[in-house]
Design a protein around this motif. Structure first.
Motif, PDB file in Angstrom:
ATOM      1  N   LYS A 262       0.824  -1.201   0.000  1.00  0.00           N
ATOM      2  CA  LYS A 262       0.000   0.000   0.000  1.00  0.00           C
ATOM      3  C   LYS A 262       0.864   1.258   0.000  1.00  0.00           C
ATOM      4  O   LYS A 262       0.525   2.259  -0.639  1.00  0.00           O
ATOM      5  CB  LYS A 262      -0.935  -0.011   1.210  1.00  0.00           C
ATOM      6  CG  LYS A 262      -2.017   1.064   1.153  1.00  0.00           C
ATOM      7  CD  LYS A 262      -3.032   0.894   2.270  1.00  0.00           C
ATOM      8  CE  LYS A 262      -4.119   1.959   2.167  1.00  0.00           C
ATOM      9  NZ  LYS A 262      -5.123   1.805   3.256  1.00  0.00           N
TER      10      LYS A 262
ATOM     11  N   GLN B 290      -2.611   1.533  -2.766  1.00  0.00           N
ATOM     12  CA  GLN B 290      -3.810   0.696  -2.756  1.00  0.00           C
ATOM     13  C   GLN B 290      -3.438  -0.680  -2.217  1.00  0.00           C
ATOM     14  O   GLN B 290      -2.274  -1.061  -2.221  1.00  0.00           O
ATOM     15  CB  GLN B 290      -4.426   0.579  -4.147  1.00  0.00           C
ATOM     16  CG  GLN B 290      -3.502   0.012  -5.200  1.00  0.00           C
ATOM     17  CD  GLN B 290      -4.125   0.047  -6.590  1.00  0.00           C
ATOM     18  OE1 GLN B 290      -5.059  -0.686  -6.893  1.00  0.00           O
ATOM     19  NE2 GLN B 290      -3.582   0.911  -7.453  1.00  0.00           N
ATOM     20  N   THR B 291      -4.425  -1.409  -1.763  1.00  0.00           N
ATOM     21  CA  THR B 291      -4.171  -2.738  -1.216  1.00  0.00           C
ATOM     22  C   THR B 291      -3.945  -3.740  -2.345  1.00  0.00           C
ATOM     23  O   THR B 291      -4.356  -3.505  -3.492  1.00  0.00           O
ATOM     24  CB  THR B 291      -5.363  -3.221  -0.373  1.00  0.00           C
ATOM     25  OG1 THR B 291      -6.515  -3.359  -1.229  1.00  0.00           O
ATOM     26  CG2 THR B 291      -5.667  -2.246   0.760  1.00  0.00           C
TER      27      THR B 291
END
Length: 293
Positions: free
Chosen positions: A101, A106-107
Motif C-alpha cells: 500500500k 492501494q491494497t
C-alpha cells in the motif's frame, strides 16, 4: 588506469548482486553474509552498490519484491494474497499489505481487481505522452523461445527518457573505436517502466559483439545476460509506442497467456534503434522472461 579498473570491479559487483537479488527474491536476503562473501565491509558494500546503481540495496530488494508481487497478483489468479506474499519474500500477509500500500497507494486486493490499470495509466500520463498513442498491439503473436547466453558491454542510466540518446551515442563511439562490425543493440529495463516512475527506472544500453574479434578498448563493464524462456514480440513504432507495448504485454497478454513473468528484467533487441535513428522510429524484438505455470 587504476580508477578505470576499480570502476569495472565495482560495476561487476553491483551486477552480481542485482542478479543474486533477482534470483533469490523469495528468500530472506542477508546483506551481512553477502558482504562477507564479497570480502567487503557492509558499509563499502552499500556504498559501491549505491554508486553504481543510484539506489541502495534495501530499496532495490523491496522494489524487486513489489514488482514481482504486482505481476503475480494479476497472473496467478488462484493464489491467495498470503501465498503471493510468501513467493515474494514476505513472512506475513500484514507486512506485505502495508508495504504494498505504501508503494502503490492501494491494497493488493484492489490492485488485483483492476487497480493496476489506473495506476499504470497514471504513471504513463504523468511522465510522458505514451497514453496519446493509439497503436494497436492486439494483432501481435508471441513466440516462446529459449534464449542463449551472451556477453554484453553496457552503460547504465538512472531514468528512462529521451536522454538515453546520449548513452547510445557513447555506446556507438565504443563500437566504432573497436571496429566491431557484427553486434546487437540491446536495451534492458531493470525496473518495470509501466509501474515505476520513469525518472526512477534503471535503463541499460548494451552492445553484444557477435564475433570473436579482440577489442582495442575494453573500458566498458560487461555481464552475462539471462539465458532461458522468453516470450518475444516483434514490433515497430516510435518512442511512446514502446511503453504502450510493455503495458499491453503485462496487462493484456500475460494474464491470459498461461505464463508468469519472472524477476529477470525484460529487454529489447533493436533492428532499428529510435534513440539513434534520424526519424525517431524503432524496429525491434521485445523479450519478456517467463516461466510456464
Amino acid at each position: 588506469m587504476r580508477r578505470k579498473e576499480t570502476n569495472l570491479t565495482h560495476s561487476k559487483l553491483a551486477n552480481d548482486l542485482l542478479n543474486y537479488i533477482n534470483n533469490h527474491i523469495e528468500t530472506q536476503i542477508n546483506i551481512d553474509e553477502l558482504a562477507a562473501e564479497f570480502g567487503l565491509s557492509k558499509f563499502h558494500f552499500h556504498r559501491i552498490f549505491k554508486e553504481q546503481t543510484g539506489s541502495n540495496i534495501y530499496e532495490t530488494i523491496r522494489s524487486v519484491r513489489l514488482q514481482k508481487a504486482s505481476n503475480l497478483l494479476i497472473t496467478n489468479k488462484y493464489s491467495t494474497i498470503t501465498q503471493i506474499a510468501n513467493m515474494c519474500g514476505y513472512s506475513s500477509q500484514t507486512s506485505f499489505i502495508r508495504v504494498f500500500k505504501e508503494r502503490f497507494s492501494q491494497t493488493p486486493k484492489l490492485w488485483r481487481n483492476g487497480g493496476y490499470k489506473a495506476y499504470s495509466n497514471a504513471i504513463l500520463s504523468g511522465t510522458c505522452n505514451a497514453l496519446l498513442t493509439h497503436t494497436d498491439f492486439s494483432h501481435l503473436e508471441a513466440k516462446i523461445v529459449k534464449t542463449k547466453p551472451k556477453s554484453v558491454y553496457y552503460i547504465r542510466q538512472k531514468g528512462y527518457n529521451r536522454q538515453a540518446v546520449q548513452i547510445w551515442q557513447k555506446m556507438m563511439a565504443w563500437v566504432y573505436t573497436n571496429e566491431i562490425e557484427q553486434y546487437e543493440q540491446i536495451a534492458i529495463y531493470h525496473d518495470n517502466p509501466i509501474i515505476t516512475p520513469l525518472h526512477e527506472c534503471s535503463y541499460v544500453a548494451c552492445i553484444a559483439p557477435m564475433d570473436d574479434k579482440k577489442l582495442k578498448n575494453t573500458s566498458l563493464p560487461i555481464f552475462e545476460m539471462y539465458d532461458g524462456l522468453c516470450a518475444t514480440f516483434e514490433v515497430e513504432g516510435q518512442y511512446n509506442d514502446m511503453l504502450k507495448l510493455i503495458q499491453w504485454v503485462y496487462h493484456e497478454w500475460l494474464p491470459e497467456s498461461g505464463y508468469e513473468a519472472i524477476t529477470i528484467p525484460s529487454y529489447t533487441i533493436f533492428e532499428k534503434n529510435h534513440f539513434l535513428s534520424d526519424d525517431g522510429l524503432f524496429k525491434c524484438t521485445y523479450y519478456l522472461p517467463v516461466k510456464y505455470v
